[in-house]
Motif scaffolding. Sequence first.
Motif, mmCIF file in Angstrom:
data_model
loop_
_atom_site.group_PDB
_atom_site.id
_atom_site.type_symbol
_atom_site.label_atom_id
_atom_site.label_comp_id
_atom_site.label_asym_id
_atom_site.label_seq_id
_atom_site.Cartn_x
_atom_site.Cartn_y
_atom_site.Cartn_z
ATOM 1 N N LEU A 338 12.936 31.115 -5.271
ATOM 2 C CA LEU A 338 14.257 31.404 -5.335
ATOM 3 C C LEU A 338 15.455 30.844 -4.337
ATOM 4 O O LEU A 338 16.600 30.369 -4.475
ATOM 5 N N ASP A 339 14.704 30.653 -3.049
ATOM 6 C CA ASP A 339 15.629 30.254 -1.977
ATOM 7 C C ASP A 339 14.716 29.406 -0.953
ATOM 8 O O ASP A 339 14.014 29.760 -0.277
ATOM 9 N N SER A 340 14.697 28.141 -1.082
ATOM 10 C CA SER A 340 13.674 27.356 -0.476
ATOM 11 C C SER A 340 13.942 27.198 1.151
ATOM 12 O O SER A 340 13.265 27.084 2.019
ATOM 13 N N ARG A 341 15.425 27.450 1.484
ATOM 14 C CA ARG A 341 15.940 27.557 2.950
ATOM 15 C C ARG A 341 15.687 29.000 3.455
ATOM 16 O O ARG A 341 15.196 28.853 4.650
ATOM 17 N N LYS A 342 15.848 30.043 2.822
ATOM 18 C CA LYS A 342 15.793 31.317 3.346
ATOM 19 C C LYS A 342 14.642 32.389 3.056
ATOM 20 O O LYS A 342 14.433 33.422 3.621
ATOM 21 N N GLY A 343 14.120 31.591 2.026
ATOM 22 C CA GLY A 343 12.821 32.527 1.540
ATOM 23 C C GLY A 343 11.796 32.756 2.337
ATOM 24 O O GLY A 343 11.463 34.061 2.303
ATOM 25 N N LYS A 344 11.299 31.988 3.048
ATOM 26 C CA LYS A 344 10.448 32.225 4.206
ATOM 27 C C LYS A 344 10.849 33.444 4.926
ATOM 28 O O LYS A 344 9.954 34.367 5.361
ATOM 29 N N ASN A 345 12.089 33.172 5.429
ATOM 30 C CA ASN A 345 12.470 34.345 6.284
ATOM 31 C C ASN A 345 12.398 35.517 6.004
ATOM 32 O O ASN A 345 12.101 36.753 6.504
ATOM 33 N N ILE A 346 12.994 35.818 4.734
ATOM 34 C CA ILE A 346 13.142 37.136 4.058
ATOM 35 C C ILE A 346 11.491 37.490 3.907
ATOM 36 O O ILE A 346 11.483 38.784 4.078
ATOM 37 N N TYR A 347 10.781 36.747 3.436
ATOM 38 C CA TYR A 347 9.332 37.043 3.329
ATOM 39 C C TYR A 347 8.750 37.646 4.638
ATOM 40 O O TYR A 347 8.082 38.743 4.773
#
Length: 523
Positions: A338-347
């Motif tokens: 869904l969000d390649s830029r912020k997805g990891k931080n949200i996870y």
Amino acid sequence: MVTSQVESIRKKSSQILLQFLLDYHISEKRLQQHLDFLLSNLRYEHSTGREAILEMLHAIIMKFPVSIIDEQSQMFFLHLVVCLANDRDNRVRSMTGTVIKLLVGRVSPRSLQSILEFSRSWYLGDKPHLWSAAAQVLGLLIEVLKDGFQKYIDSLLPVVRNILQSAVNVPTNKQVDLPNDGTISSWKEAYYSLVLFEKIINQFPRLCFRKDLEDLWEAICELLLHPHLWLRNISNRLVACYFATVTEDCKGNLELRQGTYILMRPSGLFFIATSLCCQLKVLQTDAAASDLIFQNLVFSICTLHSFLGKNEYKDRDKFWSTLEHDEQGLLLKAFQQLDSRKGKNIYLSLVSDISDQEEESQRYLVISYLLKTMGKISLHVEDMQMKIIFNCFKSVSPKLIDPSRLLSPEGEVDCQSFAYHMLFPLYKVCEGFAGKVISDDVKQMAEEVRGSISKVIGMQSFVQIYSHIRKSIKSKRDKRKQEEKVIAVVNPMRNAKRKLRIAEKHKAHKKRKMMTMKMGRWM
């Protein structure tokens, strides 16, 4: 019968030839010549001629003695399979499948076994160019034999698994755009293998839950984002079939047993939902495919919410961080989709022990994130996708916003968060802040969904959230205007370019509006 483009002439010619073959005594050699003529014209250049041939073959198989059909069965079968595999006309392929099923139902057990062995050897063999045709034929055999086909399934499933896993790896290896025949056939093999698997589970629903097929279902979920539309659509159908089978199997006790189903795990449901959201970014032209996306998206969101609500781990730190390694990997992949830029931080904020997001219950962060993302997508897509998203909001709101939970502080925060994310895009569409031209039917639907949500959460909460959205948008607009004034003083050149862009945008909008008005008058 073949060359004429007049339907009445083709039909009359077919009737005369059929009557001649049935009633006139001719030698076996002469009959063979007539049959060879018919089969050779399955490659006729015009589809109308091929359709006439298939209608004739259908009549011959129906009316000729079984002994003759049995004798000619292999020749009929091979020519029909070639037509099924190579013809580009959908109607011709459909008619060919009908004729093959009729042939299979008319031949003797010995000839039927021969057809089965031919088809299985093609699919189990090491010649990839035969796999798609074999999968189509095997699917037709399932429709005819039904339960009698069960003994052959175990030998076919490993091939289905290998083909699907190869198809999953194609986008990863960036081979989709290669113009070679191998790449083109790879999606065909995967597509027809999925159609075959769909027919298998439709006939034998309990196969959905076999442990040795879990990796196959994981591959199907991966194919929800395959570049080829057909593979995405058939994957959607299979996921919908799985959900329906689970619902039937659980008989109202879904929350008690869903942990035993591979696609009903929280990370699996979230991955499916995010994949469907990504599908919504692409224009949907097929109504049936759109309905499946809507159906699967609503089911996955509601089931995920139900699981989180009834899970014994009320604190998200004790739940998300205790997931198995492969589930956490799937969860991370879903966020990054869904969000390649912020997805990891949200996870990481979800599975770590410390989070700076204290304003809402972290247990439902994935639900809020999905709703927020869907709202963002709705403002950047065409009308059909927008309608799917708004319909999803209308369907999930009664399940997500439980009036009984509004009595507790934590439940009230969760419900208000859900309502806010759903009402935000609806407010922009209804109040004219969408940033693009909205058609009347979409605006009317948005107003209906807004009214539906207001009834669910109650008028007082609705007014409060709606007012908060209005103030938030106004605050952002005021801040943007203030920044524009500062830029006009600090960087006049940049401000001038910005004004030119706005003028071009308004000019294009005016042109579209005028064209819409003209089209309305013409129609």
